[in-house]
Design an enzyme around this catalytic site. Structure first.
Site, PDB file in Angstrom:
ATOM      1  N   LYS B  44       0.800  -1.223   0.000  1.00  0.00           N
ATOM      2  CA  LYS B  44       0.000   0.000   0.000  1.00  0.00           C
ATOM      3  C   LYS B  44       0.833   1.273   0.000  1.00  0.00           C
ATOM      4  O   LYS B  44       0.311   2.351  -0.247  1.00  0.00           O
ATOM      5  CB  LYS B  44      -0.945  -0.003   1.200  1.00  0.00           C
ATOM      6  CG  LYS B  44      -1.986  -1.093   1.150  1.00  0.00           C
ATOM      7  CD  LYS B  44      -2.911  -0.924  -0.041  1.00  0.00           C
ATOM      8  CE  LYS B  44      -4.079  -1.890   0.088  1.00  0.00           C
ATOM      9  NZ  LYS B  44      -5.056  -1.713  -0.982  1.00  0.00           N
ATOM     10  N   SER B 258      -3.460 -12.390   3.976  1.00  0.00           N
ATOM     11  CA  SER B 258      -3.987 -12.213   2.620  1.00  0.00           C
ATOM     12  C   SER B 258      -3.029 -12.819   1.592  1.00  0.00           C
ATOM     13  O   SER B 258      -3.469 -13.296   0.538  1.00  0.00           O
ATOM     14  CB  SER B 258      -4.247 -10.740   2.318  1.00  0.00           C
ATOM     15  OG  SER B 258      -3.066  -9.994   2.422  1.00  0.00           O
TER      16      SER B 258
END
Lengths: 92, 316
Positions: B44, B258
């Site tokens: 991110k 994830s």
């Protein structure tokens, strides 16, 4: 050719409350036909006009069948079929 | 050269490492792009820094401004680091059922957190952030779900890096949240390798998370482009955890949950490719390291216990 089918809460009225049921078939179409034979009424909740209902996602071995042939998606022996209401981000 | 003016400049150019123990056949190879090697430890950092730079260039963001963002954690942590270095305030809207570490990191960087109800997941955080933005027109919402800068960061960064390091790539597998990674990277790869498969892995949550929501409420991020994807997997907590642990045990890679879900999808594709006989180079993303998830119990006890502990939590 047998598959394990996971049934979401909203469709368990058709399976007597069962979360998982077995079904026969080597394609998703055949699996759904076999499901309907044992759990009448479930097919109409999944299929409209010969294709999967818009608000239902179906996964074979966790892969979205919309990218894998839809109702013609291959279901390997011992595979899993997961039915989910379409809610996740990115659902069409 | 590995010297940078500041932490912000040390973004990207992350390693691509082989995962030989996962290869189902000699002609099918798997590779992991280690995005935990970014300034705050997640993929991110790429969209967060890109969106800030773009807003600065447009004059929307000036020192002293307050940034508002709906985030389940990693984007918030990236923004918080950049905000600290650049002199912005940051307000994050985050579902209350995310891990304790993410909260602590955000607070350490000086961000304010507004919690949204657990049952609504990320979608509720987005809705809440939009309401708050309307009440505070002077705040700048970068809005990762619809900001083209998110996908562009991957189109201009992640995509070219992968193609440079793996010119024979046949599959790209990543997580589907804002959709920025898949849409941006996928678009670049497909332009240069039209046959490259672009595969999404999304978390499948239990009914504790989805149960209260109406099925018609599905939120589609504005960035989403279904034409880029060629496949999509839905991965439950049990399989995501199983694969996360395999990554440590077989390859020594300590990744977040994830990334385990992404590996599960990559292995599904690897299995298919192994049956086909064509050469395959499958590149998957490791989004972040496992550090932020230790408190969830993901790495201790049996898989069943760990999966149960994750029930009701947003793990991706």
């Amino acid at each position: 050719m047998s598959a394990t089918v996971s049934i979401p809460t909203i469709l368990r009225t058709h399976t007597g409350g069962e979360k998982q049921v077995k079904a026969e078939g080597s394609t998703l179409q055949e699996v759904i036909t076999d499901l309907e034979a044992n759990h009448p009424g479930i097919k109409d909740r999944l299929v409209t006009d010969g294709s999967l209902h818009r608000f239902v996602n179906v996964y074979v071995n966790d892969e979205d069948v919309r990218f894998a042939g839809g109702l013609d998606a291959q279901v390997p022996d011992g595979g899993t079929v997961t039915i989910l209401p379409a809610v996740a981000g990115g659902a069409r | 050269m590995a010297r940078y003016e500041s932490l912000i400049d040390a973004l990207g150019d992350t390693p691509l490492v082989g995962l030989p123990s996962f290869s189902p056949a000699p002609h099918v190879r798997l590779w992991a792009k280690l995005e935990d090697r970014n300034p705050t430890g997640s993929i991110k950092d790429r969209p967060a820094l890109r969106m800030i730079q773009q807003a600065e260039a447009e004059g929307r963001l000036t020192p002293g401004c307050t940034i508002l963002e709906p985030t389940s954690g990693n984007t918030g942590i990236s923004l918080a680091m950049a905000a600290k270095l650049k002199g912005y305030e940051l307000v994050c809207v985050m579902p209350e059922n995310t891990s304790a570490e993410r909260r602590q990191l955000l607070e350490m960087y000086g961000a304010r957190i507004i919690f949204s109800p657990a049952a609504g997941g990320s979608n509720q955080a987005v809705a809440t952030a939009k309401e708050i933005a309307a009440q505070h027109p002077d705040w700048v919402m970068l809005y990762q779900y619809g900001n083209p800068g998110n996908a562009l960061a991957h189109y201009e960064g992640t995509g070219p890096e992968i193609l440079r390091d793996m010119p024979t790539i046949t599959h790209f597998v990543a997580g589907l949240g804002t959709t920025g990674t898949l849409v941006g990277t996928g678009r670049y790869l497909r332009e240069h390798k039209p046959d490259c498969q672009i595969i999404a892995a999304e978390p499948r949550y239990g009914e504790l998370v989805y149960g209260l929501r109406n099925i018609a409420e599905g939120f589609v991020p504005e960035l989403y482009d279904p034409d880029v994807l060629t496949g999509r997997y839905s991965v439950g907590a049990y399989d995501a955890l199983r694969r996360t642990r395999q990554l440590v045990e077989q390859e020594g890679i300590f990744a977040g949950i994830s990334s385990g879900a992404i590996l599960h999808a990559a292995l599904g594709q690897a299995e298919k490719a192994a049956g086909g006989g064509d050469e395959a180079d499958i590149v998957m993303v490791v989004c972040d390291g496992g550090w932020k998830y230790l408190s969830t119990g993901a790495y201790t006890g049996t898989l069943e216990e760990a999966a149960e502990a994750l029930e009701g939590q947003l793990w991706a």
